[in-house]
Scaffold this motif. Structure first.
Motif, PDB file in Angstrom:
ATOM      1  N   GLN A   1       0.821  -1.202   0.000  1.00 47.68           N
ATOM      2  CA  GLN A   1       0.000   0.000   0.000  1.00 47.68           C
ATOM      3  C   GLN A   1       0.861   1.261   0.000  1.00 47.68           C
ATOM      4  O   GLN A   1       2.085   1.191   0.125  1.00 47.68           O
ATOM      5  CB  GLN A   1      -0.921  -0.007   1.233  1.00 47.68           C
ATOM      6  N   ILE A   2       0.204   2.408  -0.145  1.00 45.99           N
ATOM      7  CA  ILE A   2       0.883   3.698  -0.134  1.00 45.99           C
ATOM      8  C   ILE A   2       0.414   4.495   1.071  1.00 45.99           C
ATOM      9  O   ILE A   2      -0.789   4.620   1.313  1.00 45.99           O
ATOM     10  CB  ILE A   2       0.585   4.511  -1.410  1.00 45.99           C
ATOM     11  N   LYS A   3       1.351   5.020   1.839  1.00 40.30           N
ATOM     12  CA  LYS A   3       1.024   6.006   2.864  1.00 40.30           C
ATOM     13  C   LYS A   3       1.236   7.371   2.218  1.00 40.30           C
ATOM     14  O   LYS A   3       2.347   7.689   1.794  1.00 40.30           O
ATOM     15  CB  LYS A   3       1.924   5.838   4.088  1.00 40.30           C
ATOM     16  N   TRP A   4       0.168   8.136   2.125  1.00 39.47           N
ATOM     17  CA  TRP A   4       0.227   9.421   1.427  1.00 39.47           C
ATOM     18  C   TRP A   4       1.358  10.281   1.969  1.00 39.47           C
ATOM     19  O   TRP A   4       1.573  10.323   3.174  1.00 39.47           O
ATOM     20  CB  TRP A   4      -1.108  10.170   1.602  1.00 39.47           C
ATOM     21  N   PRO A   5       2.125  10.937   1.072  1.00 38.48           N
ATOM     22  CA  PRO A   5       1.929  10.926  -0.380  1.00 38.48           C
ATOM     23  C   PRO A   5       2.722   9.860  -1.128  1.00 38.48           C
ATOM     24  O   PRO A   5       2.327   9.441  -2.193  1.00 38.48           O
ATOM     25  CB  PRO A   5       2.428  12.322  -0.782  1.00 38.48           C
ATOM     26  N   ASN A   6       3.871   9.401  -0.556  1.00 38.10           N
ATOM     27  CA  ASN A   6       4.752   8.596  -1.409  1.00 38.10           C
ATOM     28  C   ASN A   6       5.559   7.523  -0.688  1.00 38.10           C
ATOM     29  O   ASN A   6       6.583   7.094  -1.198  1.00 38.10           O
ATOM     30  CB  ASN A   6       5.722   9.521  -2.164  1.00 38.10           C
ATOM     31  N   ASP A   7       5.131   7.093   0.489  1.00 39.01           N
ATOM     32  CA  ASP A   7       5.825   5.990   1.159  1.00 39.01           C
ATOM     33  C   ASP A   7       5.127   4.678   0.809  1.00 39.01           C
ATOM     34  O   ASP A   7       3.909   4.581   0.899  1.00 39.01           O
ATOM     35  CB  ASP A   7       5.797   6.162   2.683  1.00 39.01           C
TER      36      ASP A   7
ATOM     37  N   ARG B   1      -9.541   6.041   7.113  1.00 37.81           N
ATOM     38  CA  ARG B   1      -9.020   5.907   8.475  1.00 37.81           C
ATOM     39  C   ARG B   1      -8.761   7.276   9.090  1.00 37.81           C
ATOM     40  O   ARG B   1      -8.541   8.259   8.391  1.00 37.81           O
ATOM     41  CB  ARG B   1      -7.727   5.088   8.459  1.00 37.81           C
ATOM     42  N   GLN B   2      -8.779   7.303  10.403  1.00 34.19           N
ATOM     43  CA  GLN B   2      -8.482   8.540  11.121  1.00 34.19           C
ATOM     44  C   GLN B   2      -6.986   8.849  11.009  1.00 34.19           C
ATOM     45  O   GLN B   2      -6.152   7.951  11.192  1.00 34.19           O
ATOM     46  CB  GLN B   2      -8.861   8.410  12.596  1.00 34.19           C
ATOM     47  N   VAL B   3      -6.680  10.095  10.701  1.00 33.29           N
ATOM     48  CA  VAL B   3      -5.281  10.520  10.589  1.00 33.29           C
ATOM     49  C   VAL B   3      -5.077  11.800  11.377  1.00 33.29           C
ATOM     50  O   VAL B   3      -6.021  12.540  11.661  1.00 33.29           O
ATOM     51  CB  VAL B   3      -4.860  10.751   9.117  1.00 33.29           C
TER      52      VAL B   3
ATOM     53  N   VAL C   1       4.109  19.329   5.434  1.00 26.96           N
ATOM     54  CA  VAL C   1       3.065  18.704   6.247  1.00 26.96           C
ATOM     55  C   VAL C   1       3.285  17.190   6.301  1.00 26.96           C
ATOM     56  O   VAL C   1       3.566  16.555   5.289  1.00 26.96           O
ATOM     57  CB  VAL C   1       1.676  19.008   5.669  1.00 26.96           C
ATOM     58  N   SER C   2       3.154  16.614   7.481  1.00 25.90           N
ATOM     59  CA  SER C   2       3.275  15.176   7.643  1.00 25.90           C
ATOM     60  C   SER C   2       1.932  14.625   8.124  1.00 25.90           C
ATOM     61  O   SER C   2       1.225  15.272   8.893  1.00 25.90           O
ATOM     62  CB  SER C   2       4.365  14.854   8.668  1.00 25.90           C
ATOM     63  N   VAL C   3       1.567  13.433   7.621  1.00 28.98           N
ATOM     64  CA  VAL C   3       0.313  12.811   8.016  1.00 28.98           C
ATOM     65  C   VAL C   3       0.632  11.474   8.681  1.00 28.98           C
ATOM     66  O   VAL C   3       1.371  10.654   8.116  1.00 28.98           O
ATOM     67  CB  VAL C   3      -0.614  12.597   6.788  1.00 28.98           C
ATOM     68  N   ARG C   4       0.090  11.258   9.846  1.00 26.72           N
ATOM     69  CA  ARG C   4       0.292  10.007  10.571  1.00 26.72           C
ATOM     70  C   ARG C   4      -1.055   9.433  10.973  1.00 26.72           C
ATOM     71  O   ARG C   4      -2.036  10.155  11.126  1.00 26.72           O
ATOM     72  CB  ARG C   4       1.129  10.242  11.840  1.00 26.72           C
TER      73      ARG C   4
ATOM     74  N   ILE D   1      -3.591   7.855  13.699  1.00 24.66           N
ATOM     75  CA  ILE D   1      -3.839   8.245  15.085  1.00 24.66           C
ATOM     76  C   ILE D   1      -3.047   7.363  16.047  1.00 24.66           C
ATOM     77  O   ILE D   1      -2.507   7.812  17.037  1.00 24.66           O
ATOM     78  CB  ILE D   1      -5.342   8.155  15.416  1.00 24.66           C
ATOM     79  N   TYR D   2      -2.957   6.060  15.722  1.00 24.40           N
ATOM     80  CA  TYR D   2      -2.339   5.112  16.654  1.00 24.40           C
ATOM     81  C   TYR D   2      -0.970   4.594  16.184  1.00 24.40           C
ATOM     82  O   TYR D   2      -0.490   3.594  16.663  1.00 24.40           O
ATOM     83  CB  TYR D   2      -3.287   3.932  16.893  1.00 24.40           C
ATOM     84  N   GLY D   3      -0.380   5.254  15.216  1.00 30.93           N
ATOM     85  CA  GLY D   3       0.928   4.778  14.758  1.00 30.93           C
ATOM     86  C   GLY D   3       1.329   5.404  13.437  1.00 30.93           C
ATOM     87  O   GLY D   3       0.742   6.384  12.995  1.00 30.93           O
ATOM     88  N   TYR D   4       2.337   4.781  12.825  1.00 28.04           N
ATOM     89  CA  TYR D   4       2.919   5.339  11.602  1.00 28.04           C
ATOM     90  C   TYR D   4       1.893   5.491  10.480  1.00 28.04           C
ATOM     91  O   TYR D   4       1.842   6.492   9.790  1.00 28.04           O
ATOM     92  CB  TYR D   4       4.068   4.434  11.145  1.00 28.04           C
ATOM     93  N   VAL D   5       1.036   4.489  10.276  1.00 23.31           N
ATOM     94  CA  VAL D   5       0.026   4.579   9.223  1.00 23.31           C
ATOM     95  C   VAL D   5      -1.363   4.776   9.825  1.00 23.31           C
ATOM     96  O   VAL D   5      -2.348   4.754   9.106  1.00 23.31           O
ATOM     97  CB  VAL D   5       0.044   3.338   8.304  1.00 23.31           C
TER      98      VAL D   5
END
Length: 327
Positions: A173-179, A278-280, A318-321, A323-327
């Motif tokens: 999967q992708i964690k926005w934007p590019n991980d 998901r909550q971010v 801006v960084s997006v995480r 709520i409960y961890g890295y993703v």
């Protein structure tokens, strides 16, 4: 000769190789010996010819060129045993007039970089560290979307390479934007850098760092860093992975150039988005906030619905995480 051996299922006669290249049998035998010394397992059987039995996990110019089926991406390849940063090498080549699609690949980087100037650990023999040169005829303000195009390409390329492992493919999967993440662990980072004038792009460099064979990580990274080996439980051939990424990138890049945005790629990207639904927590330096990630806009912004309004988040500082961890 390496390409011929790779693309022939059975044996290929020495005479056929001689005729194709206009060389002697002695010359062919010298090449076979050289390949064997480099780690290729090539069978030589009298009256039958040569047969490739096993291909080592090398990132040499010859190995990469022998498995390329792309039209323009990676058609000019520079391979380094050690370099400071593949992005810096490609930038230099771009300034010197190198064509779009020029690829620099390194076994080891001494000064690999991630977003916001962070270092990217690049030990020898463990990963894919590469950068590609692009010369798109689009406005400079549209360039940042290419980071998402590449993220999608890497994820789809991984799925192609691991298509026999269905249980693993569903976790890419992708964690926005590019991980790129597998099982919620980051295995790939992407860094896009641009050289531009006010109204046109000189060139764009996209760097990709992928943890492939890493068997462990420092304690401070263990919670959110992973590798293909650790998350998939198998070793993969890095040159084949690179070829798969580039084929996918050619496909998606062509679509991007037609629209000059992500309108035709939104659905494909959203399907891969680990944060979707998901909550971010959006770590905006001005005012952090929380909400539900809904997907991306045609400009690549993350759509986040808060209790009071819908917000569009642009990448950058801006960084997006989760709520409960890295993703």
């Amino acid at each position: 000769i390496l390409k011929m051996l790779r693309e022939t299922n059975g044996y290929i006669s020495g005479q056929e190789i001689c005729e194709k290249f206009g060389v002697s049998r002695t010359a062919v035998w010298k090449v076979i010996r050289q390949l064997q010394e480099e780690g290729y397992k090539v069978e030589a059987v009298r009256n039958r010819g040569y047969h490739m039995v096993e291909i080592p996990d090398l990132l040499t110019k010859e190995e990469l060129e022998s498995c390329m089926h792309t039209e323009w991406a990676g058609r000019k390849i520079v391979c380094c045993q050690v370099t400071d940063s593949t992005n810096l090498r490609v930038k230099q080549l771009g300034d010197e007039g190198a064509p779009a699609g020029t690829l620099v690949v390194a076994e080891e980087q001494t000064a690999g970089r991630g977003r916001r100037g962070r270092s990217w650990d690049s030990p020898a023999g463990t990963g894919i560290f590469m950068s590609i040169l692009l010369r798109p005829e689009v406005a400079p303000d549209k360039a940042s979307m290419l980071t998402l195009v590449m993220a999608c390409s890497v994820a789809e390329g991984l799925k192609q390479s691991l298509r026999q492992e269905e249980s693993i493919c569903s976790k890419i999967q992708i964690k926005w934007p590019n991980d790129i993440v597998i099982n919620g662990k980051k295995i790939c980072g992407i860094l896009t850098e641009m050289s531009a004038q006010f109204d046109y792009i000189n060139h764009i460099v996209i760097g990709i760092g992928i943890n492939v064979h890493n068997e462990s990580f420092p304690e401070e990274l263990q919670d959110h860093a992973g590798s293909l080996l650790l998350e998939c439980g198998k070793r993969v051939h890095r040159a084949d992975l690179i070829e798969a990424f580039l084929e996918e990138f050619e496909r998606l890049y062509a679509i991007y150039l037609q629209t000059e945005d992500l309108s035709a790629l939104q659905e494909e990207y959203d399907q891969l988005l680990v944060n979707r639904g998901r909550q971010v927590r959006v770590l905006d330096p001005k005012e952090p906030f929380e909400g539900k990630a809904m997907g991306i806009t045609k400009k690549g912004e993350l759509i986040v619905d808060t209790w009071e309004s819908r917000k569009l988040v642009s990448s950058g500082e801006v960084s997006v995480r989760g709520i409960y961890g890295y993703v």
